[in-house]
Design an enzyme around this catalytic site. Structure first.
Site, PDB file in Angstrom:
ATOM      1  N   GLU A 269      -7.532   8.266  -2.257  1.00  0.00           N
ATOM      2  CA  GLU A 269      -5.768   7.901  -2.877  1.00  0.00           C
ATOM      3  C   GLU A 269      -6.448   7.099  -4.233  1.00  0.00           C
ATOM      4  O   GLU A 269      -4.837   6.910  -5.149  1.00  0.00           O
ATOM      5  CB  GLU A 269      -5.391   6.516  -1.812  1.00  0.00           C
ATOM      6  CG  GLU A 269      -5.299   7.044  -0.429  1.00  0.00           C
ATOM      7  CD  GLU A 269      -4.418   8.220  -0.081  1.00  0.00           C
ATOM      8  OE1 GLU A 269      -3.904   8.913  -1.448  1.00  0.00           O
ATOM      9  OE2 GLU A 269      -4.520   9.180  -0.093  1.00  0.00           O
ATOM     10  N   HIS A 272      -5.885   9.718  -6.847  1.00  0.00           N
ATOM     11  CA  HIS A 272      -3.717  10.165  -6.686  1.00  0.00           C
ATOM     12  C   HIS A 272      -3.083   8.980  -8.015  1.00  0.00           C
ATOM     13  O   HIS A 272      -3.119   9.119  -8.796  1.00  0.00           O
ATOM     14  CB  HIS A 272      -3.657   9.555  -5.811  1.00  0.00           C
ATOM     15  CG  HIS A 272      -3.525  11.619  -4.655  1.00  0.00           C
ATOM     16  ND1 HIS A 272      -3.352  12.831  -5.326  1.00  0.00           N
ATOM     17  CD2 HIS A 272      -4.054  11.504  -3.536  1.00  0.00           C
ATOM     18  CE1 HIS A 272      -3.748  13.376  -4.030  1.00  0.00           C
ATOM     19  NE2 HIS A 272      -4.229  12.859  -3.239  1.00  0.00           N
TER      20      HIS A 272
HETATM   21 CO    CO Z   1      -4.336  13.386  -1.361  1.00  0.00          CO
END
Ligand code: CO
Length: 504
Positions: A269, A272
């Site tokens: 994450e 991201h």
């Molecule tokens: Co992902």
């Protein structure tokens, strides 16, 4: 005489306002997944449906069509790679797609998906697919209606895939994934036949969740996540959502006896989150301030999770810190035993816990099943059986329950059909970008060993994040790496790394 620049400003103002509304909807959804009491569900479904309707109305306002008509003929649109040309190209493409969807369908879908997610949570807890079946049938009926409204030549799956991977086709993805599968299967077999087996059980020792939280947070900070502009919270199904410039929300889940789940989930994450934190702020609310596609987004998360976070060099830096954070579990463990454990390859039931090698087979299963559902070749009632058959076929295992089988992922309950293949595309783009970064930056392992992650992060920021949506995924890959997407970099990475670990 119309002033073209004034019209362009009107269009941009409208786009920024729509983005703001969409982010408010995302905040409601983030809250639903992290903080909302269960009894708030039905009213929240109405709120989200209302916001989705409002956003759709804004995005499809007739004046946008008139503005676009004027502007498309103007010099502002002449150069596709200019700021104005690029924004106009995407706004026009999005508008044409959105105006094909009736308002009532958009609202029905939003409501069905919110109720679908609530039903999915209950069905998964009760291990009872039938509790979710009518919701999924309704969602698929609406998604097929959506595909028909959008129009397609070859398969109704095409316009759905295009939502997440603009410009990509089902046919091309199927070709690339089958090439990947043909190269992966012999590698997975060779690993399975190897006499060298890491002991992954050391990752199931006691790792207190408070220590996991602080260790994971420190790792995210070390690779460059800005916690003044982001948060990390707990949820059932981890995700990242960007709520505005300076507000990136990451989520994870902790299990005391599964170190990898939260730690590599957080790195994922964070990848991201770094992408969203690196998008060009001056274009916020416009296409140029957005990410390229889910495949490119996933390339950022998978690179930090796998190419970086599962490398030996990364742990040469972090392992002493991990031993200090988790003395009971790791005090007497050698780094190579730990490195082997986090890279244990074996067929497993749960996608989000799958190793780097077999992961793509989990995706292939979902890609094939959801195509069949959308093309009406498979009925929802037969889905659990079809799911189990594919797991037996590709991975040689049968899920003992639907909770650990067909009910494990949130995506279908949220109407996200066409989303799964972008995970595999992300793995492929990640390997291709990473190979290029190594070519440009020299010995990355040496940098990781010293805890230096900023050269790679800045390379990604400059070449990928800061570009916003100026190029399509295919164009970006060609510009950054000099070649179109292929399975070769990923297979080279996997064969070299796992060849050493498993003595192939
Ligand atoms: Co992902």
């Amino acid at each position: 005489m119309t002033d073209i620049n004034a019209t362009y400003q009107l269009l941009c103002d409208q786009a920024r306002e729509t983005t703001m509304l969409a982010r408010i909807q995302q905040l409601l959804e983030w809250d639903e997944q992290t903080k909302m009491p269960k009894a708030g569900g039905p009213y929240r479904a109405e709120q989200v449906a209302y916001m989705a309707g409002l956003v759709h109305k804004k995005r499809t306002a007739p004046e946008i069509g008139e503005w676009l008509e004027q502007l498309t003929q103007s010099p502002l649109a002449a150069d596709l790679e200019s700021d104005t040309g690029s924004n106009l190209h995407h706004l026009r493409r999005d508008y044409n797609k959105k105006t094909k969807l009736p308002q009532s369908l958009v609202e029905q879908l939003a409501k069905a998906c919110t109720l679908g997610q609530q039903a999915w949570i209950e069905a998964r807890q009760a291990d009872d697919f039938k509790k979710f079946q009518p919701n999924l049938e309704e969602i698929i009926r609406l998604k097929r209606e959506e595909a028909t409204a959008l129009g397609y030549e070859k398969t109704p799956y095409d316009p759905l895939l295009d939502d997440y991977e603009p410009g990509e086709s089902t046919e091309n993805v199927a070709r690339i994934l089958s090439e990947l599968r043909d190269a992966l299967v012999p590698l997975v077999q060779a690993i399975a036949e190897s006499s060298q087996r890491p002991d992954a059980s050391l990752l199931a020792r006691s790792y207190p969740t408070d220590a996991q939280k602080s260790f994971g947070t420190e790792a995210a900070r070390a690779i460059g996540f800005d916690f003044n502009a982001g948060r990390l919270d707990v949820t059932a199904h981890p995700f990242m959502t960007g709520l505005g410039p300076g507000d990136v929300r990451m989520t994870t889940r902790y299990d005391e006896h599964a170190f990898s789940d939260a730690f590599f989930g957080i790195l994922h994450e964070t990848g991201h989150g770094l992408y969203d934190q690196g998008l060009p702020r001056e274009h916020y609310g416009l296409p140029l301030g957005e990410d390229v596609s889910l495949g490119i987004h996933e390339s950022q998360s998978r690179m930090w999770e796998n190419q970086v976070g599962r490398s030996r060099a990364f742990w040469e830096h972090f392992f002493p810190q991990a031993q200090a954070a988790f003395p009971a579990a790791l005090k007497n463990v050698a780094i190579d035993d730990f490195y082997g454990a986090i890279n244990d390859v074996r067929p497993s039931l749960i996608r989000v816990e799958a190793d780097e090698v077999t992961y793509n087979l989990h995706i292939l299963i979902r890609f094939e099943l959801e195509q069949a559902l959308i093309e009406d070749r498979l009925q929802v009632a037969d889905l659990p059986g079809a799911w189990n058959e594919k797991y037996e076929h590709y991975l040689g295992i049968t899920p003992p329950s639907d909770a650990d089988g067909v009910l494990q992922d949130v995506h279908w309950s949220a109407g996200l059909f066409g989303y799964f293949p972008t995970y595999a595309l992300g793995n492929l783009y990640a390997a291709q970008f990473f190979a290029q970064a190594e070519g440009d930056l020299g010995d990355l392992d040496k940098q990781f060993r010293q805890g230096k992650f900023s050269p790679l992060r800045e390379w990604l920021r400059k070449n990928i994040h800061a570009q916003g949506r100026r190029y399509t995924a295919a164009q970006l890959a060609l510009r950054v790496t000099g070649s179109t997407l292929s399975h070769e970099s990923l297979i080279r990475h996997l064969a070299s790394k796992y060849g050493k670990i498993y003595g192939l």
